[in-house]
Design an enzyme around this catalytic site. Sequence first.
Site, mmCIF file in Angstrom:
data_model
loop_
_atom_site.group_PDB
_atom_site.id
_atom_site.type_symbol
_atom_site.label_atom_id
_atom_site.label_comp_id
_atom_site.label_asym_id
_atom_site.label_seq_id
_atom_site.Cartn_x
_atom_site.Cartn_y
_atom_site.Cartn_z
ATOM 1 N N THR A 33 17.122 63.964 -15.481
ATOM 2 C CA THR A 33 17.627 63.351 -14.243
ATOM 3 C C THR A 33 19.145 63.538 -14.096
ATOM 4 O O THR A 33 19.607 63.756 -12.980
ATOM 5 C CB THR A 33 17.229 61.860 -14.115
ATOM 6 O OG1 THR A 33 17.355 61.212 -15.369
ATOM 7 C CG2 THR A 33 15.815 61.714 -13.632
ATOM 8 N N PHE A 40 8.938 64.087 -12.009
ATOM 9 C CA PHE A 40 7.825 64.705 -11.286
ATOM 10 C C PHE A 40 6.534 63.894 -11.373
ATOM 11 O O PHE A 40 5.686 63.962 -10.496
ATOM 12 C CB PHE A 40 7.704 66.158 -11.777
ATOM 13 C CG PHE A 40 6.345 66.746 -12.019
ATOM 14 C CD1 PHE A 40 5.520 67.089 -10.959
ATOM 15 C CD2 PHE A 40 5.917 67.008 -13.306
ATOM 16 C CE1 PHE A 40 4.278 67.680 -11.187
ATOM 17 C CE2 PHE A 40 4.683 67.591 -13.536
ATOM 18 C CZ PHE A 40 3.858 67.921 -12.472
ATOM 19 N N ARG A 41 6.407 63.036 -12.361
ATOM 20 C CA ARG A 41 5.164 62.304 -12.501
ATOM 21 C C ARG A 41 5.238 60.815 -12.187
ATOM 22 O O ARG A 41 4.212 60.161 -12.123
ATOM 23 C CB ARG A 41 4.619 62.459 -13.933
ATOM 24 C CG ARG A 41 3.917 63.765 -14.112
ATOM 25 C CD ARG A 41 3.594 64.051 -15.545
ATOM 26 N NE ARG A 41 2.996 65.380 -15.620
ATOM 27 C CZ ARG A 41 1.686 65.602 -15.671
ATOM 28 N NH1 ARG A 41 0.831 64.629 -15.673
ATOM 29 N NH2 ARG A 41 1.227 66.842 -15.732
ATOM 30 N N ASP A 110 11.021 72.024 -16.683
ATOM 31 C CA ASP A 110 12.176 72.668 -16.065
ATOM 32 C C ASP A 110 12.844 73.751 -16.903
ATOM 33 O O ASP A 110 13.765 74.427 -16.433
ATOM 34 C CB ASP A 110 13.216 71.593 -15.687
ATOM 35 C CG ASP A 110 13.565 70.671 -16.859
ATOM 36 O OD1 ASP A 110 13.697 71.165 -17.994
ATOM 37 O OD2 ASP A 110 13.705 69.450 -16.629
ATOM 38 N N HIS A 125 3.622 70.029 -20.779
ATOM 39 C CA HIS A 125 3.132 70.088 -19.394
ATOM 40 C C HIS A 125 3.419 71.437 -18.745
ATOM 41 O O HIS A 125 3.410 71.565 -17.528
ATOM 42 C CB HIS A 125 3.741 68.948 -18.571
ATOM 43 C CG HIS A 125 3.313 67.584 -19.054
ATOM 44 N ND1 HIS A 125 4.089 66.457 -18.914
ATOM 45 C CD2 HIS A 125 2.185 67.187 -19.695
ATOM 46 C CE1 HIS A 125 3.450 65.415 -19.454
ATOM 47 N NE2 HIS A 125 2.312 65.837 -19.939
ATOM 48 N N CYS A 161 -4.460 91.651 -9.021
ATOM 49 C CA CYS A 161 -5.727 91.506 -8.281
ATOM 50 C C CYS A 161 -5.564 90.871 -6.904
ATOM 51 O O CYS A 161 -6.528 90.765 -6.144
ATOM 52 C CB CYS A 161 -6.736 90.717 -9.119
ATOM 53 S SG CYS A 161 -6.401 88.946 -9.159
ATOM 54 N N SER A 199 12.074 59.182 -22.238
ATOM 55 C CA SER A 199 10.655 59.022 -21.886
ATOM 56 C C SER A 199 10.282 57.550 -22.013
ATOM 57 O O SER A 199 10.623 56.907 -22.999
ATOM 58 C CB SER A 199 9.758 59.853 -22.804
ATOM 59 O OG SER A 199 8.392 59.580 -22.517
ATOM 60 N N ASN A 224 16.243 55.470 -24.256
ATOM 61 C CA ASN A 224 15.653 55.511 -22.918
ATOM 62 C C ASN A 224 16.228 54.358 -22.085
ATOM 63 O O ASN A 224 16.544 53.309 -22.630
ATOM 64 C CB ASN A 224 14.125 55.374 -23.019
ATOM 65 C CG ASN A 224 13.429 55.661 -21.707
ATOM 66 O OD1 ASN A 224 13.688 56.685 -21.072
ATOM 67 N ND2 ASN A 224 12.559 54.769 -21.270
#
Length: 257
Positions: A33, A40-41, A110, A125, A161, A199, A224
Amino acid sequence: MTGKPPGEETRKAAYLVKTARHVVVLTGAGISTPSGIPDFRSQGSGLWTKNNPMEVASLSAFRYRPEVFFAWLRPLAAQIGKALPNLAHQALADLEKAGLIKVVITQNIDGLHQAAGSQTVLELHGSTKSLTCLSCHRSVQMEQFLDEFVEQGKLPYCPNCGKLLKPAIVLFEEMLPAAVWQSAEVHCRQADLMLVVGSSLEVSPAGGLPWTALEHGAKLVILNFTPTYLDEQASVVIHADAAEILPQLAAHAMETG
Ligand SMILES: [Zn+2]
């Protein structure tokens, strides 16, 4: 707040990093941040308030409503495309170079740990830096599509393809990449110190990794902004900005003597 002076706690955390044998770091949105990347989540970030993330950032959205999926991805890709690593990313790269940490396990997509110079990074992720064809399994770098996608909204198609390419990020309804997850678990079982940075440990299964480490005898340091479910079990808890604290922590840990 912990009620203890942050400087003292930072020194204590640095001592634990310096004296441990196998330090594993888990990072989340909070480390990015300060680089301008929204979470994002988690709900409440600008990306989430407009749409239901389960609907737009999902595998079925990609498959059946790709225009909705890519409209969601576009501002995020733009922000990630111009983001630079901050002092917290740099501090972790420095600690790895100094031989003080073994691996960075990240929930972020990122690529900023690698941009800062971290070598051993497990991206739970996935990453926005590449795309995969679900049809022929070709993997392609995002770089060649990024400008046209961000500026004109042009969608990326497989050069092999012709099918639409999927960003190599883990969407809702998708499993975590198995090999990456297994490697993360092995590190957490071997760890004697786990450092959680940015986190809140609310996203499963990543948020369970520090618990695995604790169960196998590791100590825990949590840096955090907000409390986590493991604060009570941690040796050190610092509720502050990672970009402010982590460089100090790294400097103390790398002091000689
Ligand atoms: Zn293909």
